[in-house]
Design a protein around this motif. Sequence first.
Motif, PDB file in Angstrom:
ATOM      1  N   CYS A  47      88.808 -33.558  24.564  1.00 20.86           N
ATOM      2  CA  CYS A  47      88.592 -33.228  25.974  1.00 20.86           C
ATOM      3  C   CYS A  47      89.822 -32.503  26.514  1.00 20.86           C
ATOM      4  O   CYS A  47      90.959 -32.840  26.152  1.00 20.86           O
ATOM      5  CB  CYS A  47      88.326 -34.504  26.776  1.00 20.86           C
ATOM      6  SG  CYS A  47      87.897 -34.226  28.517  1.00 20.86           S
ATOM      7  N   THR A  72      84.602 -26.306  20.714  1.00 19.93           N
ATOM      8  CA  THR A  72      83.587 -27.255  21.196  1.00 19.93           C
ATOM      9  C   THR A  72      84.170 -28.370  22.058  1.00 19.93           C
ATOM     10  O   THR A  72      83.503 -29.365  22.311  1.00 19.93           O
ATOM     11  CB  THR A  72      82.841 -27.871  20.002  1.00 19.93           C
ATOM     12  OG1 THR A  72      83.779 -28.572  19.163  1.00 19.93           O
ATOM     13  CG2 THR A  72      82.124 -26.809  19.193  1.00 19.93           C
ATOM     14  N   GLY A  74      85.200 -30.729  25.078  1.00 20.69           N
ATOM     15  CA  GLY A  74      84.725 -30.991  26.428  1.00 20.69           C
ATOM     16  C   GLY A  74      85.790 -30.571  27.419  1.00 20.69           C
ATOM     17  O   GLY A  74      86.981 -30.779  27.177  1.00 20.69           O
ATOM     18  N   LEU A  91      81.564 -23.689  35.394  1.00 15.09           N
ATOM     19  CA  LEU A  91      80.429 -24.273  34.683  1.00 15.09           C
ATOM     20  C   LEU A  91      79.714 -23.223  33.845  1.00 15.09           C
ATOM     21  O   LEU A  91      79.268 -23.512  32.727  1.00 15.09           O
ATOM     22  CB  LEU A  91      79.467 -24.922  35.677  1.00 15.09           C
ATOM     23  CG  LEU A  91      80.020 -26.153  36.409  1.00 15.09           C
ATOM     24  CD1 LEU A  91      79.069 -26.589  37.520  1.00 15.09           C
ATOM     25  CD2 LEU A  91      80.267 -27.307  35.447  1.00 15.09           C
ATOM     26  N   ASP A  96      82.351 -28.789  31.435  1.00 13.56           N
ATOM     27  CA  ASP A  96      81.390 -29.890  31.516  1.00 13.56           C
ATOM     28  C   ASP A  96      81.356 -30.523  32.902  1.00 13.56           C
ATOM     29  O   ASP A  96      80.344 -31.107  33.292  1.00 13.56           O
ATOM     30  CB  ASP A  96      81.756 -30.970  30.494  1.00 13.56           C
ATOM     31  CG  ASP A  96      81.633 -30.473  29.069  1.00 13.56           C
ATOM     32  OD1 ASP A  96      80.573 -30.665  28.477  1.00 13.56           O
ATOM     33  OD2 ASP A  96      82.606 -29.882  28.554  1.00 13.56           O
ATOM     34  N   ASP A  97      82.474 -30.447  33.630  1.00 15.13           N
ATOM     35  CA  ASP A  97      82.555 -31.145  34.912  1.00 15.13           C
ATOM     36  C   ASP A  97      83.643 -30.497  35.749  1.00 15.13           C
ATOM     37  O   ASP A  97      84.470 -29.725  35.249  1.00 15.13           O
ATOM     38  CB  ASP A  97      82.871 -32.630  34.676  1.00 15.13           C
ATOM     39  CG  ASP A  97      82.415 -33.524  35.817  1.00 15.13           C
ATOM     40  OD1 ASP A  97      82.075 -32.990  36.888  1.00 15.13           O
ATOM     41  OD2 ASP A  97      82.422 -34.752  35.649  1.00 15.13           O
ATOM     42  N   VAL A 115      82.142 -37.401  29.577  1.00 14.93           N
ATOM     43  CA  VAL A 115      82.141 -36.171  28.774  1.00 14.93           C
ATOM     44  C   VAL A 115      82.222 -36.499  27.290  1.00 14.93           C
ATOM     45  O   VAL A 115      81.499 -35.913  26.471  1.00 14.93           O
ATOM     46  CB  VAL A 115      83.304 -35.253  29.191  1.00 14.93           C
ATOM     47  CG1 VAL A 115      83.519 -34.143  28.170  1.00 14.93           C
ATOM     48  CG2 VAL A 115      83.040 -34.649  30.556  1.00 14.93           C
ATOM     49  N   ARG A 118      78.873 -37.831  26.041  1.00 12.01           N
ATOM     50  CA  ARG A 118      77.863 -36.764  25.926  1.00 12.01           C
ATOM     51  C   ARG A 118      78.147 -35.868  24.737  1.00 12.01           C
ATOM     52  O   ARG A 118      77.239 -35.493  23.993  1.00 12.01           O
ATOM     53  CB  ARG A 118      77.841 -35.915  27.205  1.00 12.01           C
ATOM     54  CG  ARG A 118      77.236 -36.585  28.405  1.00 12.01           C
ATOM     55  CD  ARG A 118      76.776 -35.559  29.443  1.00 12.01           C
ATOM     56  NE  ARG A 118      77.815 -34.626  29.822  1.00 12.01           N
ATOM     57  CZ  ARG A 118      78.666 -34.835  30.836  1.00 12.01           C
ATOM     58  NH1 ARG A 118      78.607 -35.952  31.538  1.00 12.01           N
ATOM     59  NH2 ARG A 118      79.573 -33.931  31.143  1.00 12.01           N
ATOM     60  N   ARG A 119      79.407 -35.525  24.572  1.00  9.44           N
ATOM     61  CA  ARG A 119      79.777 -34.584  23.523  1.00  9.44           C
ATOM     62  C   ARG A 119      79.671 -35.188  22.126  1.00  9.44           C
ATOM     63  O   ARG A 119      79.252 -34.534  21.177  1.00  9.44           O
ATOM     64  CB  ARG A 119      81.214 -34.105  23.752  1.00  9.44           C
ATOM     65  CG  ARG A 119      81.372 -33.130  24.902  1.00  9.44           C
ATOM     66  CD  ARG A 119      81.091 -31.720  24.413  1.00  9.44           C
ATOM     67  NE  ARG A 119      81.193 -30.737  25.482  1.00  9.44           N
ATOM     68  CZ  ARG A 119      81.248 -29.424  25.264  1.00  9.44           C
ATOM     69  NH1 ARG A 119      81.209 -28.973  24.036  1.00  9.44           N
ATOM     70  NH2 ARG A 119      81.306 -28.584  26.267  1.00  9.44           N
TER      71      ARG A 119
END
Length: 225
Positions: A47, A72, A74, A91, A96-97, A115, A118-119
């Motif tokens: 992240c 890839t 987050g 976005l 992601d946020d 995140v 989800r990832r």
Amino acid sequence: MKILVIEDEPEMQQNMVQSLKQEQYLVETAATFDEALEKISLYGYDCILLDITLPGGSGLQLLEELKNQQKTEGVIIVSAKDSLDDRITGLELGADDYLPKPFHMAELHARVKSVLRRRKFDGSNLHQLQNLQIDLDKHLVWVNGQELVLNRKEFDILLYLVTNKDRLVSKTALAEHVWGDYIDQADNYEFIYSQIKNLRKKLKDHAAQVEIQAIYGIGYKLVTP
């Protein structure tokens, strides 16, 4: 889990790093556009916490670079620039946020965990692989319902290998992900071997239905025999 904090304001960066480390994350930092660009180009992260306004460039440019490099990670934009255009652009570029400043650290933790779930694990806090179960939030592992006691590095190694199941993970990638970019200063990887050895023994002693295979001279692969 490995997090990169891209933030140029020293006090904010320090607060974020200290708070995230208390949650047992491995945290690295960048305070300028160039420093951040170098890190995202050289290393991988689970992240990235990204400020938009940086010395030397924009965080939105970094998002474009992540997209160009097919990364890839987050990404959570953490910025005082709370305009609708910035949110939409971020976005659209793959963030992601978006968390506007100021914010409570508890909210930051919740966004990061969301995140990562989800990832990595389809939104679930618990991950099951054969008879192995991992709790991401509590950093706990069970085999057939019996707790498998691991130190922090053993847990991090196992989680990284699980998220890369059946893929060959190089020693370099594993070291960078679990120990951070200061691994560049290490003379060898003996410390990895000892952690892997202990982890493999614990998995075997508990009859875990996963196995860490060593690929001589290259790295490791987690498989389900």
